[in-house]
Design a protein around this motif. Structure first.
Motif, PDB file in Angstrom:
ATOM      1  N   PHE A   1      18.492 -94.697  13.645  1.00 48.57           N
ATOM      2  CA  PHE A   1      19.903 -94.662  13.276  1.00 48.57           C
ATOM      3  C   PHE A   1      20.546 -96.051  13.237  1.00 48.57           C
ATOM      4  CE2 PHE A   1      19.014 -90.347  14.386  1.00 48.57           C
ATOM      5  CZ  PHE A   1      19.895 -89.582  13.643  1.00 48.57           C
ATOM      6  N   ASN A   2      19.731 -97.094  13.227  1.00 49.65           N
ATOM      7  CA  ASN A   2      20.278 -98.455  13.208  1.00 49.65           C
ATOM      8  C   ASN A   2      21.146 -98.712  11.978  1.00 49.65           C
ATOM      9  OD1 ASN A   2      19.284 -99.471  15.639  1.00 49.65           O
ATOM     10  ND2 ASN A   2      17.340-100.099  14.735  1.00 49.65           N
ATOM     11  N   LEU A   3      20.686 -98.234  10.816  1.00 51.14           N
ATOM     12  CA  LEU A   3      21.383 -98.514   9.568  1.00 51.14           C
ATOM     13  C   LEU A   3      22.811 -97.979   9.574  1.00 51.14           C
ATOM     14  CD1 LEU A   3      21.291 -99.560   6.624  1.00 51.14           C
ATOM     15  CD2 LEU A   3      20.443 -97.299   5.952  1.00 51.14           C
ATOM     16  N   ILE A   4      22.990 -96.773  10.075  1.00 49.10           N
ATOM     17  CA  ILE A   4      24.308 -96.144   9.985  1.00 49.10           C
ATOM     18  C   ILE A   4      25.105 -96.205  11.289  1.00 49.10           C
ATOM     19  CG2 ILE A   4      23.617 -94.582   8.145  1.00 49.10           C
ATOM     20  CD1 ILE A   4      23.412 -92.391  10.275  1.00 49.10           C
ATOM     21  N   ALA A   5      24.561 -96.877  12.301  1.00 50.79           N
ATOM     22  CA  ALA A   5      25.258 -96.960  13.593  1.00 50.79           C
ATOM     23  C   ALA A   5      26.705 -97.443  13.471  1.00 50.79           C
ATOM     24  CB  ALA A   5      24.472 -97.840  14.556  1.00 50.79           C
TER      25      ALA A   5
ATOM     26  N   GLY B   1      32.770 -92.954  12.225  1.00 52.11           N
ATOM     27  CA  GLY B   1      33.721 -92.814  11.127  1.00 52.11           C
ATOM     28  C   GLY B   1      33.334 -91.699  10.180  1.00 52.11           C
ATOM     29  N   LEU B   2      32.048 -91.613   9.862  1.00 52.13           N
ATOM     30  CA  LEU B   2      31.565 -90.541   8.990  1.00 52.13           C
ATOM     31  C   LEU B   2      31.779 -89.169   9.632  1.00 52.13           C
ATOM     32  CD1 LEU B   2      28.208 -92.059   7.688  1.00 52.13           C
ATOM     33  CD2 LEU B   2      30.271 -91.640   6.352  1.00 52.13           C
ATOM     34  N   ALA B   3      31.498 -89.087  10.937  1.00 54.65           N
ATOM     35  CA  ALA B   3      31.679 -87.813  11.641  1.00 54.65           C
ATOM     36  C   ALA B   3      33.137 -87.380  11.609  1.00 54.65           C
ATOM     37  CB  ALA B   3      31.195 -87.947  13.087  1.00 54.65           C
ATOM     38  N   LYS B   4      34.036 -88.331  11.747  1.00 52.37           N
ATOM     39  CA  LYS B   4      35.464 -88.006  11.737  1.00 52.37           C
ATOM     40  C   LYS B   4      35.919 -87.551  10.360  1.00 52.37           C
ATOM     41  CE  LYS B   4      39.939 -89.704  13.334  1.00 52.37           C
ATOM     42  NZ  LYS B   4      40.669 -90.834  13.968  1.00 52.37           N
ATOM     43  N   VAL B   5      35.383 -88.171   9.308  1.00 51.79           N
ATOM     44  CA  VAL B   5      35.747 -87.787   7.940  1.00 51.79           C
ATOM     45  C   VAL B   5      35.330 -86.337   7.664  1.00 51.79           C
ATOM     46  CG1 VAL B   5      35.199 -88.173   5.509  1.00 51.79           C
ATOM     47  CG2 VAL B   5      35.737 -90.117   6.986  1.00 51.79           C
TER      48      VAL B   5
ATOM     49  N   GLY C   1      20.330 -89.832  23.925  1.00 43.00           N
ATOM     50  CA  GLY C   1      20.774 -90.011  22.550  1.00 43.00           C
ATOM     51  C   GLY C   1      22.280 -90.042  22.433  1.00 43.00           C
ATOM     52  N   GLY C   2      22.908 -90.902  23.195  1.00 42.93           N
ATOM     53  CA  GLY C   2      24.364 -90.891  23.295  1.00 42.93           C
ATOM     54  C   GLY C   2      25.131 -91.543  22.172  1.00 42.93           C
ATOM     55  N   GLY C   3      24.429 -92.116  21.197  1.00 44.22           N
ATOM     56  CA  GLY C   3      25.136 -92.711  20.062  1.00 44.22           C
ATOM     57  C   GLY C   3      25.915 -93.958  20.440  1.00 44.22           C
TER      58      GLY C   3
ATOM     59  N   MET D   1      22.965 -98.755  18.327  1.00 48.97           N
ATOM     60  CA  MET D   1      23.759 -97.791  19.081  1.00 48.97           C
ATOM     61  C   MET D   1      23.942 -98.259  20.521  1.00 48.97           C
ATOM     62  SD  MET D   1      24.809 -95.161  17.252  1.00 48.97           S
ATOM     63  CE  MET D   1      24.410 -93.986  15.944  1.00 48.97           C
ATOM     64  N   ILE D   2      22.879 -98.776  21.131  1.00 45.10           N
ATOM     65  CA  ILE D   2      22.965 -99.292  22.504  1.00 45.10           C
ATOM     66  C   ILE D   2      23.937-100.456  22.569  1.00 45.10           C
ATOM     67  CG2 ILE D   2      21.692-100.768  24.099  1.00 45.10           C
ATOM     68  CD1 ILE D   2      21.172 -98.064  24.890  1.00 45.10           C
ATOM     69  N   SER D   3      23.868-101.342  21.582  1.00 43.80           N
ATOM     70  CA  SER D   3      24.769-102.494  21.543  1.00 43.80           C
ATOM     71  C   SER D   3      26.222-102.051  21.443  1.00 43.80           C
ATOM     72  CB  SER D   3      24.407-103.394  20.359  1.00 43.80           C
ATOM     73  OG  SER D   3      25.290-104.490  20.267  1.00 43.80           O
TER      74      SER D   3
END
Length: 208
Positions: free
Chosen positions: A5-9, A14-18, A45-47, A73-75
């Motif tokens: 999930f690095n690409l869309i992190a 924002g996508l989830a909210k939309v 897997g906390g995102g 995601m960790i960052s």
């Protein structure tokens, strides 16, 4: 790499909210108040980590281990976290957990749906071995319904993440059945969006 999930992190929340508005956050925070104040908690897997602040804001004073396979995601989690001194961040998968560590609470929010059936069985069995006998497992995720609109949305979600994250899974599985295989059943359940998303507390059947 599967489930990357690095690409869309950076745009994940924002996508989830939309698509879902506040519903996904509402479902994931619903059972946080039932977590004992001094519990030893594991989040898999906390995102992006927003849920860390939500947990501590309930008055939680226990220990939290936060496992996430995505470096980005960790960052983001460390950056967004207001309680980082109280969190043990682990970059990796369930295999990165100390084998002798036991947890009072395990949280898997929209985490189990990324795995193939074989991997899902492996993950659930391994995590169950690290849950205390009287512990609880809080799982929030999607579930299949008979509504065509739901089926269409789920098809789109899986296709989207297959392209952007090389998602391992291709469809939803029956999580209740998987938990029953390890001797756990739902003790509490909450749904939104006419049953499309749920949050459940799973407890050992010996305690029910």
């Amino acid at each position: 790499m599967k489930n990357n999930f690095n690409l869309i992190a950076p745009v994940y929340d924002g996508l989830a909210k939309v698509v879902f508005g506040k519903k996904l956050k509402q479902i994931q925070t619903h059972f946080l108040p039932v977590i004992p104040e001094n519990a030893n908690v594991l989040i898999m897997g906390g995102g992006t980590g927003w849920i860390i602040n939500e947990l501590f804001n309930t008055g939680f004073k226990g220990k939290l281990t936060y496992v996430e396979a995505s470096e980005r995601m960790i960052s983001l989690s460390k950056k967004n976290c207001e309680f980082s001194e109280s969190v043990n961040f682990i970059h990796g998968e369930e295999s990165a957990l100390p084998a002798d560590r036991q947890y009072d609470v395990i949280i898997t929010n929209f985490f189990l749906d990324v795995f193939s059936e074989v991997r899902l069985d492996e993950v659930i069995v391994q995590l169950s071995k690290q849950l205390n006998n009287d512990g609880i497992w809080i799982c929030s995720d999607f579930q299949n319904t008979d509504r065509f609109g739901h089926q269409l949305l789920l098809w789109f979600i899986f296709k989207f993440f297959k392209i952007t994250a090389n998602l391992e899974s291709g469809s939803l599985m029956n999580f209740d059945h998987k938990f029953k295989k390890i001797g756990h059943s739902r003790s509490e359940n909450f749904t939104l969006m006419n049953g499309l998303i749920f949050s459940s507390v799973y407890t050992s059947e010996r305690l029910l």
